[in-house]
Design a protein around this motif. Structure first.
Motif, short mmCIF file in Angstrom:
data_model
loop_
_atom_site.label_atom_id
_atom_site.label_comp_id
_atom_site.label_asym_id
_atom_site.label_seq_id
_atom_site.Cartn_x
_atom_site.Cartn_y
_atom_site.Cartn_z
N GLU A 36 -5.28 0.12 -14.74
CA GLU A 36 -5.12 1.35 -13.96
C GLU A 36 -5.33 1.13 -12.47
O GLU A 36 -4.98 1.98 -11.66
CB GLU A 36 -6.12 2.41 -14.44
N VAL A 37 -5.90 0.00 -12.09
CA VAL A 37 -6.19 -0.28 -10.69
C VAL A 37 -4.92 -0.73 -9.97
O VAL A 37 -4.20 -1.61 -10.46
CB VAL A 37 -7.30 -1.36 -10.56
N GLU A 38 -4.66 -0.12 -8.82
CA GLU A 38 -3.49 -0.50 -8.04
C GLU A 38 -3.63 -1.94 -7.56
O GLU A 38 -4.67 -2.34 -7.05
CB GLU A 38 -3.35 0.43 -6.82
N GLY A 39 -2.59 -2.72 -7.78
CA GLY A 39 -2.61 -4.13 -7.40
C GLY A 39 -2.68 -5.04 -8.61
O GLY A 39 -2.36 -6.22 -8.53
N VAL A 40 -3.09 -4.51 -9.77
CA VAL A 40 -3.12 -5.30 -10.99
C VAL A 40 -1.74 -5.20 -11.64
O VAL A 40 -1.29 -4.11 -11.99
CB VAL A 40 -4.22 -4.80 -11.96
N LEU A 81 -2.28 -10.44 -10.59
CA LEU A 81 -2.22 -9.45 -9.52
C LEU A 81 -0.83 -9.38 -8.93
O LEU A 81 -0.07 -10.35 -8.99
CB LEU A 81 -3.23 -9.78 -8.43
N LYS A 82 -0.53 -8.24 -8.31
CA LYS A 82 0.73 -8.10 -7.58
C LYS A 82 0.60 -8.81 -6.25
O LYS A 82 -0.47 -8.81 -5.63
CB LYS A 82 1.05 -6.63 -7.35
N TYR A 83 1.69 -9.41 -5.79
CA TYR A 83 1.70 -10.10 -4.51
C TYR A 83 1.43 -9.11 -3.38
O TYR A 83 1.92 -7.99 -3.38
CB TYR A 83 3.04 -10.79 -4.29
N GLU A 121 2.07 -12.00 -9.40
CA GLU A 121 3.44 -11.64 -9.76
C GLU A 121 4.16 -11.13 -8.53
O GLU A 121 3.68 -10.26 -7.81
CB GLU A 121 3.44 -10.59 -10.86
N MET A 122 5.34 -11.67 -8.32
CA MET A 122 6.19 -11.24 -7.22
C MET A 122 7.02 -10.05 -7.69
O MET A 122 7.31 -9.92 -8.87
CB MET A 122 7.13 -12.37 -6.82
N GLU A 123 7.40 -9.18 -6.76
CA GLU A 123 8.27 -8.07 -7.12
C GLU A 123 9.64 -8.60 -7.49
O GLU A 123 10.15 -9.54 -6.87
CB GLU A 123 8.42 -7.10 -5.95
N LYS A 124 10.21 -7.99 -8.51
CA LYS A 124 11.55 -8.41 -8.94
C LYS A 124 12.58 -7.79 -8.00
O LYS A 124 12.57 -6.59 -7.76
CB LYS A 124 11.81 -7.97 -10.37
#
Length: 126
Positions: A36-40, A81-83, A121-124
């Motif tokens: 639920e945490v933004e960035g995960v 984590l999100k890049y 993880e990079m955005e697609k």
């Protein structure tokens, strides 16, 4: 062969009975709270968990290990984590969210939440 699950008594009342919780419930709570945490981006798991998720079965405790001793919980999480997100800041938010969720939902005391960043993880792109 039946699967063995560890259960822990979290409440006992002589008149009504007792409430027990399986350790898997604690890992599911931790996994859901962390995502639920933004960035995960996602939870990271071992090869078995990755194969199960590719087959379409969702394993809600993937990437989470919880150890419960005398109503104290120690949690280990493996995250992707999100890049672009600050790792220490995002990790601290995850620790707070997981601790709060487990304590509020189970009444157990969380003594530590350890996080391992397994990937970014990079955005697609379209």
């Amino acid at each position: 062969m039946a699967e063995t699950r560890n259960t822990y008594m979290i409440h006992a009342d002589g008149n009504l009975g007792e409430v027990q919780i399986a350790d898997e419930v604690v890992t599911i709570i931790a996994g859901l709270a962390a995502t639920e945490v933004e960035g995960v981006a996602s939870m990271a798991g071992n090869i078995t968990n990755e194969l199960v998720s590719k087959l379409g079965m969702k394993n809600l405790s993937k990437g989470v290990k919880a150890e419960i001793v005398d109503n104290n919980v120690s949690v280990e999480l493996a995250l992707n984590l999100k890049y672009g997100y600050n790792i220490p800041e995002t990790s601290e938010k995850v620790q707070d969210r997981v601790k709060t969720a487990i304590e509020n939902m189970t009444g157990l005391q969380v003594i530590d939440v350890n996080i391992r960043i397994a990937g970014v993880e990079m955005e697609k792109s379209n």
